[in-house]
Design an enzyme around this catalytic site. Structure first.
Site, PDB file in Angstrom:
ATOM      1  N   CYS A  72       1.035  -1.246   0.010  1.00 50.95           N
ATOM      2  CA  CYS A  72       0.198   0.107   0.128  1.00 50.95           C
ATOM      3  C   CYS A  72       0.889   1.059  -0.003  1.00 50.95           C
ATOM      4  O   CYS A  72       1.787   1.360   0.884  1.00 50.95           O
ATOM      5  CB  CYS A  72      -0.904  -0.123   1.338  1.00 50.95           C
ATOM      6  SG  CYS A  72      -1.736   1.354   1.619  1.00 50.95           S
ATOM      7  N   CYS A  78      -0.935   6.325   6.510  1.00 54.08           N
ATOM      8  CA  CYS A  78      -2.156   5.804   7.271  1.00 54.08           C
ATOM      9  C   CYS A  78      -2.195   5.199   8.549  1.00 54.08           C
ATOM     10  O   CYS A  78      -1.431   4.088   8.722  1.00 54.08           O
ATOM     11  CB  CYS A  78      -2.988   4.918   6.322  1.00 54.08           C
ATOM     12  SG  CYS A  78      -4.346   4.344   6.623  1.00 54.08           S
ATOM     13  N   CYS A  81      -3.069   0.109   9.003  1.00 59.21           N
ATOM     14  CA  CYS A  81      -2.078  -0.851   9.077  1.00 59.21           C
ATOM     15  C   CYS A  81      -0.840  -0.721   9.809  1.00 59.21           C
ATOM     16  O   CYS A  81      -0.094   0.407   9.738  1.00 59.21           O
ATOM     17  CB  CYS A  81      -1.748  -1.413   7.497  1.00 59.21           C
ATOM     18  SG  CYS A  81      -3.187  -2.058   6.666  1.00 59.21           S
ATOM     19  N   GLN A 281     -17.990  -9.588  14.273  1.00 57.08           N
ATOM     20  CA  GLN A 281     -16.543  -9.685  13.770  1.00 57.08           C
ATOM     21  C   GLN A 281     -16.112  -9.491  12.375  1.00 57.08           C
ATOM     22  O   GLN A 281     -16.853  -9.772  11.533  1.00 57.08           O
ATOM     23  CB  GLN A 281     -16.062 -11.371  13.814  1.00 57.08           C
ATOM     24  CG  GLN A 281     -16.021 -11.650  15.349  1.00 57.08           C
ATOM     25  CD  GLN A 281     -14.586 -10.820  16.277  1.00 57.08           C
ATOM     26  OE1 GLN A 281     -13.689 -10.181  15.648  1.00 57.08           O
ATOM     27  NE2 GLN A 281     -14.282 -11.387  17.405  1.00 57.08           N
ATOM     28  N   TYR A 310     -21.233 -10.519  27.132  1.00 59.62           N
ATOM     29  CA  TYR A 310     -20.770  -9.733  25.950  1.00 59.62           C
ATOM     30  C   TYR A 310     -21.021 -10.536  24.645  1.00 59.62           C
ATOM     31  O   TYR A 310     -20.191 -10.921  24.028  1.00 59.62           O
ATOM     32  CB  TYR A 310     -19.078  -9.680  26.113  1.00 59.62           C
ATOM     33  CG  TYR A 310     -18.541  -9.202  27.329  1.00 59.62           C
ATOM     34  CD1 TYR A 310     -18.562  -7.775  27.625  1.00 59.62           C
ATOM     35  CD2 TYR A 310     -18.197  -9.897  28.268  1.00 59.62           C
ATOM     36  CE1 TYR A 310     -18.172  -7.316  28.812  1.00 59.62           C
ATOM     37  CE2 TYR A 310     -17.717  -9.556  29.798  1.00 59.62           C
ATOM     38  CZ  TYR A 310     -17.762  -8.173  29.884  1.00 59.62           C
ATOM     39  OH  TYR A 310     -16.931  -7.689  31.286  1.00 59.62           O
ATOM     40  N   GLU A 331     -25.694  -8.604  27.142  1.00 58.87           N
ATOM     41  CA  GLU A 331     -25.046  -7.779  25.914  1.00 58.87           C
ATOM     42  C   GLU A 331     -25.480  -6.324  26.387  1.00 58.87           C
ATOM     43  O   GLU A 331     -26.613  -6.002  26.765  1.00 58.87           O
ATOM     44  CB  GLU A 331     -25.225  -8.163  24.547  1.00 58.87           C
ATOM     45  CG  GLU A 331     -25.242  -6.866  23.625  1.00 58.87           C
ATOM     46  CD  GLU A 331     -23.905  -6.443  23.557  1.00 58.87           C
ATOM     47  OE1 GLU A 331     -23.059  -7.412  23.231  1.00 58.87           O
ATOM     48  OE2 GLU A 331     -23.485  -5.399  23.257  1.00 58.87           O
ATOM     49  N   CYS A 406      -9.689  -9.755  22.627  1.00 55.18           N
ATOM     50  CA  CYS A 406      -9.021  -9.202  21.417  1.00 55.18           C
ATOM     51  C   CYS A 406      -8.065  -8.067  21.961  1.00 55.18           C
ATOM     52  O   CYS A 406      -7.499  -7.386  21.020  1.00 55.18           O
ATOM     53  CB  CYS A 406     -10.064  -8.304  20.798  1.00 55.18           C
ATOM     54  SG  CYS A 406     -10.843  -7.139  21.838  1.00 55.18           S
TER      55      CYS A 406
HETATM   56  N1  SAH Z   1     -19.195 -12.279  21.378  1.00 53.17           N
HETATM   57  C1  SAH Z   1     -19.977 -11.454  20.359  1.00 53.17           C
HETATM   58  C2  SAH Z   1     -19.421  -9.836  20.831  1.00 53.17           C
HETATM   59  C3  SAH Z   1     -18.069  -9.617  21.216  1.00 53.17           C
HETATM   60  S1  SAH Z   1     -17.490  -7.909  21.155  1.00 53.17           S
HETATM   61  C4  SAH Z   1     -19.392 -11.744  18.995  1.00 53.17           C
HETATM   62  O1  SAH Z   1     -18.194 -12.576  18.657  1.00 53.17           O
HETATM   63  O2  SAH Z   1     -19.718 -11.198  18.074  1.00 53.17           O
HETATM   64  C5  SAH Z   1     -18.038  -7.154  22.659  1.00 53.17           C
HETATM   65  C6  SAH Z   1     -19.281  -7.056  22.927  1.00 53.17           C
HETATM   66  O3  SAH Z   1     -19.342  -6.431  24.227  1.00 53.17           O
HETATM   67  C7  SAH Z   1     -19.995  -5.943  22.122  1.00 53.17           C
HETATM   68  O4  SAH Z   1     -21.246  -6.269  21.469  1.00 53.17           O
HETATM   69  C8  SAH Z   1     -20.133  -4.828  23.084  1.00 53.17           C
HETATM   70  O5  SAH Z   1     -21.435  -4.062  22.724  1.00 53.17           O
HETATM   71  C9  SAH Z   1     -20.527  -5.400  24.333  1.00 53.17           C
HETATM   72  N2  SAH Z   1     -20.167  -4.881  25.632  1.00 53.17           N
HETATM   73  C10 SAH Z   1     -19.479  -3.760  25.968  1.00 53.17           C
HETATM   74  N3  SAH Z   1     -19.235  -3.363  26.981  1.00 53.17           N
HETATM   75  C11 SAH Z   1     -20.194  -4.299  27.746  1.00 53.17           C
HETATM   76  C12 SAH Z   1     -20.703  -4.538  29.214  1.00 53.17           C
HETATM   77  N4  SAH Z   1     -20.013  -3.499  29.942  1.00 53.17           N
HETATM   78  N5  SAH Z   1     -21.295  -5.515  29.458  1.00 53.17           N
HETATM   79  C13 SAH Z   1     -21.918  -6.201  28.486  1.00 53.17           C
HETATM   80  N6  SAH Z   1     -21.499  -6.070  27.217  1.00 53.17           N
HETATM   81  C14 SAH Z   1     -20.799  -5.198  26.684  1.00 53.17           C
END
Ligand code: SAH
Length: 448
Positions: A72, A78, A81, A281, A310, A331, A406
């Site tokens: 790139c 940028c 990356c 994701q 989450y 969530e 992550c």
């Molecule tokens: N397991 C899902 C999402 C993971 S990302 C997947 O794999 O698709 C993390 C998620 O946590 C997000 O959806 C975000 O909105 C949520 N989140 C962030 N802070 C939070 C909290 N304090 N309590 C509950 N969920 C939360």
């Protein structure tokens, strides 16, 4: 004592979590962007602090065999990356080492290695783009922030995005220039369009376009819709109202201008509805592998109750529900919970329940009500778990705890806190969902 602006010769012996090279000069750690492990460089110091320094490469005396020409042209400017200057093999090695280092150093483990699953492709893999909108002279442009600033840099083709995303960007900026729709200015807090948010369903091909605006409406949306309709897969156009200064991209109020306001995609054999605020994701093939790993590690039985904290739109929840007795998802984001409930219905899954709450608050309450899940899955954002979650999960005494992370540093911190509660780390593995960038996903399995 090191001197600023002076040139030193040093060998790169490590990487920072952002992927910068690290060398030691007179006992002081020096951070050097775009330096590769094993390289011997002449480094000019750009900053000298008490315990560390920053430098830039003046000359590479011994070039790493992993150094490559940047694919790139904006690779250095940028901020998107971090690894355009090295081959993918070295990137995977450093990511796996970074996780191992964090788990051992911060997490109190003694791991020899953390296996990492490389992505099948490092190009065009991201299913979501968030272009910042700005002005170059009198022209509206959209691109990504320059490393360490909010200056918008524009690339004709971002190599990690599918080409349709750039077509959307061009359609929007073209429309804005023709109809004199203003770009938002962070300094003056004036101007309308702040970001162009685009999400593409990997299997469905459906494209959601969301314009983030510092206002309530777009006065002439029709010509924009007509431009977008020429892009294959365009399914919906949404406005997101965000009048707050700051770095949050999406606002809380949405107006759908075309289509249903969400798109669908297929993941792990199920269909998911995805609204703009819902997490999904960004790397589809690798997300499926990641979820397979999580499900494999959990070894769920038909009688198990699983707690998925989450849970987003319920991807892991629904995938686990097939094998489990019951799965409870928690969530915080209301749009994601609405999607999750809809996703359960559209896939005919009826042994799941979703709560819209903070994971810590919900875990405390569920535990106080006597919930004793057999398996707990946590997949928190980068800041990791709150103490509430750790305390409640400890009291719930699950047979297995699967932690999808992550951020290796907060994962390692939480592994250390869980270790104090008697949780032993059984396996650690990683999957690269973010080739060319400094991000990486890790899955660990813990049990008492
Ligand atoms: N397991 C899902 C999402 C993971 S990302 C997947 O794999 O698709 C993390 C998620 O946590 C997000 O959806 C975000 O909105 C949520 N989140 C962030 N802070 C939070 C909290 N304090 N309590 C509950 N969920 C939360």
């Amino acid at each position: 004592m090191l001197n600023k602006n002076q040139v030193y010769t040093a060998t790169i012996t490590d990487y920072t979590s952002q992927g910068q090279g690290v060398a030691h000069v007179e006992g002081c750690a020096v951070f050097i962007p775009y330096a590769i492990y094993g390289e011997v460089c002449e480094i000019r110091l750009t900053k000298v602090a008490k315990t560390w320094a920053a430098g830039k490469i003046e000359k590479i005396l011994q070039v790493s065999p992993h150094r490559v020409n940047r694919a790139c042209p904006l690779g250095k400017r940028c901020g998107g990356c971090a690894f355009q200057h090295m081959d993918y093999e070295e990137e995977c090695r450093l990511k796996s080492e970074r996780i191992r280092g964090a788990l051992n150093r911060i997490g109190g483990q003694n791991l020899d290695q953390v296996p990492l699953l490389p992505a099948p492709s490092t190009a065009c893999y991201r299913n979501k783009a968030q272009y910042a909108v700005g002005m170059h002279k009198t022209k509206v442009v959209a691109g990504f922030y320059q490393e360490g600033s909010h200056d918008v840099v524009v690339s004709n083709r971002c190599l990690i995005l599918p080409p349709e995303m750039d077509l959307v960007r061009d359609a929007v900026t073209d429309y804005m220039n023709q109809y004199r729709v203003s770009a938002y200015n962070e300094q003056t807090h004036k101007g309308l369009v702040r970001h162009i948010y685009v999400r593409k369903g990997w299997i469905s091909g459906q494209i959601l376009v969301c314009l983030v605006i510092n206002g309530n409406r777009l006065s002439k949306p029709q010509p924009l819709i007509e431009r977008l309709q020429k892009i294959p897969g365009f399914a919906t156009l949404v406005l997101s109202v965000n009048k707050k200064p700051g770095n949050s991209i999406l606002g809380d109020t949405f107006h759908t201008l075309y289509g249903p306001g969400w798109i669908e995609d297929t993941l792990c054999g199920m269909t998911f509805r995805l609204s703009p605020r819902s997490f999904y994701q960004v790397n589809h093939p690798q997300a499926e592998k990641l979820y397979e790993m999580a499900i494999g590690q959990a070894e769920i039985q038909k009688t198990d109750t699983v707690l998925d904290l989450y849970c987003g739109v319920g991807t892991i929840t629904l995938a686990m529900a097939k094998a489990a007795g019951k799965v409870i998802g928690v969530e915080l984001e209301p749009q994601a919970v609405e999607d999750a409930r809809d996703n359960a219905m559209r896939n005919g899954v009826d042994n799941v329940e979703f709560f819209c709450a903070d994971a810590g608050t919900a875990a405390l309450e569920l535990q106080a009500r006597g919930l004793t899940p057999d398996v707990v899955v946590v997949d928190p954002p980068r800041k990791g778990l709150s103490q509430d979650v750790i305390d409640s999960v400890d009291k719930m005494n699950p047979r297995k705890l699967v932690y999808v992370s992550c951020d290796p540093a907060t994962l390692a911190r939480d592994v250390a806190l869980l270790k104090e509660k008697g949780f032993v780390l059984r396996t650690a593995q990683a999957a690269d969902l973010f080739p060319r960038t400094a991000h990486v996903e890790t899955i660990v399995l813990l049990s008492k």
